[in-house]
Design an enzyme around this catalytic site. Structure first.
Site, short mmCIF file in Angstrom:
data_model
loop_
_atom_site.label_atom_id
_atom_site.label_comp_id
_atom_site.label_asym_id
_atom_site.label_seq_id
_atom_site.Cartn_x
_atom_site.Cartn_y
_atom_site.Cartn_z
N GLY A 187 -1.44 0.61 -0.26
CA GLY A 187 -0.78 -0.63 0.13
C GLY A 187 0.68 -0.47 0.50
O GLY A 187 1.43 -1.46 0.51
N ARG A 188 1.07 0.74 0.82
CA ARG A 188 2.47 1.04 1.17
C ARG A 188 3.45 0.80 0.00
O ARG A 188 4.64 0.71 0.21
CB ARG A 188 2.93 0.25 2.41
CG ARG A 188 2.23 0.66 3.71
CD ARG A 188 2.52 2.13 4.03
NE ARG A 188 1.99 2.57 5.30
CZ ARG A 188 0.84 3.23 5.45
NH1 ARG A 188 0.09 3.48 4.39
NH2 ARG A 188 0.44 3.63 6.62
#
Length: 210
Positions: A187-188
């Protein structure tokens, strides 16, 4: 399309509770793992310099970590060496895609001793030694043929004898002032741990937002 290319990183994580007090120790752990996992060119690093306000980057090879300094070797008449003479502040970046990791380093460059440069030069393959004499690094050449002719000329000059280190060739050491370890996460929400020098030149670290 380019904007659709993405990887969801999820192999490892960075936890403050398990971090060593020295970033050099963690760097060594990551480097050894990159070598063990057979990462392509694990010692390749982006060296960024800045002269007259204009940044410049290229990939060079790390040759040693000694007393906490990062060493590489080059032609002292090259563009990078001239830029380092004008501004000793540099940045390094290692990216190990297979491990979803990068290490960002800020520091100060200085030349290593002539003896250390000579000792390393003698450990290089003979063709690399000849190349250091044949190539006026960063200077314009008429064509490929002229470069190859220069190589043949120095090959003949040093035929059947030891090749001395060129006077214009040697090493630089980067003394780090800041080292950031970046670990890709889903999810970065990547893990970023920045080590910096605090009071009494002792390393401290903080977590950064991705």
């Amino acid at each position: 399309m380019l904007r659709d290319i993405r990887i969801n990183y999820q192999k490892y994580q960075l936890d403050e509770s398990s971090l060593p007090s020295s970033p050099i120790e963690l760097f060594d752990e990551w480097m050894q793992e990159a070598i063990k996992k057979e990462v392509a060119e694990p010692t390749a690093m982006v060296l960024s310099t800045c002269s007259a306000g204009v940044p410049d980057s290229r990939i060079v090879l790390l040759k040693e970590v000694e007393n906490g300094n990062f060493l590489f070797y080059t032609n002292y008449a090259s563009s990078k060496a001239n830029q380092l003479a004008a501004n000793e502040h540099v940045a390094l970046n290692f990216f190990w895609h297979e491990l979803e990791r990068q290490v960002r380093i800020k520091g100060v460059a200085s030349k290593v001793s002539e003896q250390q440069s000579a000792d390393y030069f003698q450990s290089r393959p003979r063709e690399s030694q000849l190349g250091a004499w044949a190539s006026a690094q960063s200077q314009e050449v008429a064509n490929r043929q002229s470069l190859e002719e220069s190589f043949l000329e120095v090959s003949e000059r040093f035929k059947e004898q030891a090749i001395p280190k060129p006077p214009h060739w040697g090493g630089f050491q980067i003394t780090p002032t800041e080292i950031e370890f970046w670990q890709g996460r889903p999810g970065r929400l990547h893990d970023r741990i920045r080590y910096f020098l605090g009071e009494n030149n002792r390393w401290k670290f903080k977590r950064l937002a991705p």
